[in-house]
Design a protein around this motif. Structure first.
Motif, short mmCIF file in Angstrom:
data_model
loop_
_atom_site.label_atom_id
_atom_site.label_comp_id
_atom_site.label_asym_id
_atom_site.label_seq_id
_atom_site.Cartn_x
_atom_site.Cartn_y
_atom_site.Cartn_z
N THR A 1 0.84 -1.20 0.00
CA THR A 1 0.00 0.00 0.00
C THR A 1 0.87 1.24 0.00
N GLN B 1 -0.08 8.25 -1.51
CA GLN B 1 -0.60 8.42 -2.86
C GLN B 1 -2.03 7.90 -2.99
N LEU C 1 -2.86 4.68 -3.12
CA LEU C 1 -2.82 3.59 -4.09
C LEU C 1 -2.43 2.28 -3.43
N ASP D 1 -0.60 -1.35 -4.61
CA ASP D 1 0.27 -1.86 -5.67
C ASP D 1 0.21 -3.38 -5.67
N LYS E 1 -0.69 -0.27 -10.25
CA LYS E 1 -1.11 0.57 -9.12
C LYS E 1 -2.61 0.80 -9.27
N ARG F 1 -6.33 2.43 -7.67
CA ARG F 1 -7.03 3.34 -6.77
C ARG F 1 -8.00 2.50 -5.93
#
Length: 122
Positions: A16, A20, A22, A24, A38, A40
């Motif tokens: 994580t 950002q 995001l 990953d 990546k 959202r």
């Protein structure tokens, strides 16, 4: 978190990035990352929903008929393909000689007898 433990040399890892916003997902082969994406939070929610739906379908689907490929069979076949050595690449000298032969007819007459100055063994 690592997934794909059936073959210890391949894994999916999750990390994580709160700053950002995001998550990953990365695909690993041994100690080498071979792919990453990546996501959202809304994309992660869609992925989790798809995984949940797929798992629910698997739970209600009868097992494959005898003789059909299992995941283990497919992993074994994939491992065999991945372990094949790559075809040897011709040396630079051999590629240059082949190129000279291919383009020889397209060279100006003064250059048509040209041969690259390379050792004949490569």
């Amino acid at each position: 978190m690592g997934l794909g433990r059936a073959r210890p040399t391949r894994a999916v890892r999750v990390s994580t990035h709160p700053a950002q916003g995001l998550l990953d997902l990365s695909i690993w082969r041994d100690d080498l990352c071979v792919g990453t994406v990546k996501l959202r939070p809304d994309e992660v929610a869609g992925l989790v929903s798809g995984l949940t739906d797929g798992l629910a379908r698997l739970a209600t689907t009868p097992p494959p008929a005898a003789g059909s490929a299992s995941v283990t069979d497919l992993q074994t076949r994939l491992a065999a393909v991945e372990s094949r050595p790559a075809a040897p690449r011709p040396s630079a000298a051999a590629r240059l000689r082949a190129l000279a032969v291919r383009v020889g007819g397209h060279l100006p007459p003064a250059l048509r007898g040209w041969a690259p100055l390379v050792p004949s063994g490569g």
